[in-house]
Design an enzyme around this catalytic site. Structure first.
Site, PDB file in Angstrom:
ATOM      1  N   LYS A   1      -5.497   3.224  -2.905  1.00 40.46           N
ATOM      2  CA  LYS A   1      -4.759   2.583  -1.659  1.00 40.46           C
ATOM      3  C   LYS A   1      -5.632   2.528  -0.388  1.00 40.46           C
ATOM      4  O   LYS A   1      -5.268   1.260   0.555  1.00 40.46           O
ATOM      5  CB  LYS A   1      -3.636   3.231  -1.258  1.00 40.46           C
TER       6      LYS A   1
ATOM      7  N   SER B   1       0.717  -1.233  -0.111  1.00 42.47           N
ATOM      8  CA  SER B   1       0.006  -0.089  -0.253  1.00 42.47           C
ATOM      9  C   SER B   1       0.938   1.315  -0.150  1.00 42.47           C
ATOM     10  O   SER B   1       1.837   1.216  -0.447  1.00 42.47           O
ATOM     11  CB  SER B   1      -0.945   0.020   1.334  1.00 42.47           C
TER      12      SER B   1
END
Ligand code: HXC
Length: 267
Positions: A161, A143
């Site tokens: 994300k 991420s």
């Protein structure tokens, strides 16, 4: 021999940057490592680079596949499972990014990044399930701080994300009972990556950014690889659904105030 020797590791976006570093980290531990990326030449180069790091009886393969294409991802996973056996570690690392304000972003521009980052992670996780080692498989999403921080010029990456984090946690919840763990690595600024290249174009902003990091330096790809190896190891067997920030402390707070050498207290 390490505990990753002989394991099968599949990494999306593993043909460059942080993800290639993760691939090499597992190769050094004797794992069989497969990487996919969009560019066939880059995939071939990555395969050669990873093979050069292989130890024990480990092997590597790299080939072209677009994570936005579910059927292609499914085919890639089947190919890797046939070559190396069931998949022990899956790293969903493929990402796309560019800096643009909302008003300079077409619907297709927004969709493109969400497609690569979020749908790409969904496709890899969803298609991998039949091939995962159960119990024991470890899924890892790569991420970014954009998942938590609303960042100007990053609407697409922030949305994507944040979705990646929640998607991965749902995987942890739904597949935990089958012995599959799913966690998230959120890297900070990592040296020699595209993300940091953007930043280093402006030396003032670059120095300010480093100064905010409690660790006072950029991270390295090996430090991200170490986190991935830990998360997929037996030592992490009860860690599931977590975000691990490998960012020198930046998520915890801003270290630009010098508190180790404070000025004398005012009377
Ligand atoms: C505004 C832009 C743009 C820009 C592309 N677009 N760049 N809009 N400003 N700078 C728009 C295009 O005009 C088009 O919209 C749409 O986005 C799709 O662009 P394509 O070039 O057709 O897409 P594609 O070839 O699939 O390329 C994907 C890409 C590209 C993400 C846009 O930048 C790319 O391939 N990047 C790969 C490498 C990469 O991004 N690496 C960084 C990863 S690092 P229209 O409307 O014109 O059709 C990383 C870590 C950072 O992600 C962590 C933060 C999350």
């Amino acid at each position: 021999m390490t505990e990753h020797a002989g394991k099968t590791v599949f990494i999306t976006g593993g043909t460059s940057g942080i993800n290639l570093g993760i691939a090499k980290g597992f190769a050094r531990e004797g794992a069989n490592v497969a990487v996919i990326g969009r560019d066939p030449d880059r995939a071939a180069n990555a395969e050669a680079e990873i093979k050069a790091e292989c130890t024990d009886d480990g092997d590597a393969m790299g080939f072209s596949c677009d994570v936005r294409d579910y059927d292609a991802v499914e085919g890639a996973l089947a190919r890797v499972a046939e070559a190396y056996g069931s998949i022990d570690v899956l790293v969903a690392g493929a990402a796309g990014n560019f800096y643009a304000p909302l008003l300079g972003m077409s619907p297709n521009a927004f969709r493109t990044v969400v497609d690569i980052d979020l749908f790409g992670t969904f496709n890899a996780f969803r298609a991998s399930y039949p091939y995962l080692t159960k119990p024991g498989a470890s899924l890892i999403a790569i991420s970014a701080g954009q998942a938590d921080r609303a960042s100007a010029m990053q609407a697409h990456a922030c949305a994507a994300k944040a979705g990646v984090n929640q998607l991965t946690k749902v995987c942890a919840v739904e597949w935990g009972p089958a012995g599959v763990r799913a966690n998230i690595i959120s890297p900070g600024g990592i040296a020699d990556t595209v993300g940091v290249q953007f930043l280093s174009k402006d030396p003032t902003k670059f120095d300010e950014a480093i100064n905010r990091i409690p660790g006072k330096r950029l991270g390295t790809v090996d430090e991200i690889a170490d986190a991935a190896k830990f998360l997929s190891s037996d030592a992490a067997r009860y860690i599931n659904g977590q975000v691990i920030y490998v960012d020198g402390g930046l998520y915890a707070g801003d270290a630009s105030t010098d508190c180790l050498n404070p000025p004398p207290r005012e009377k």
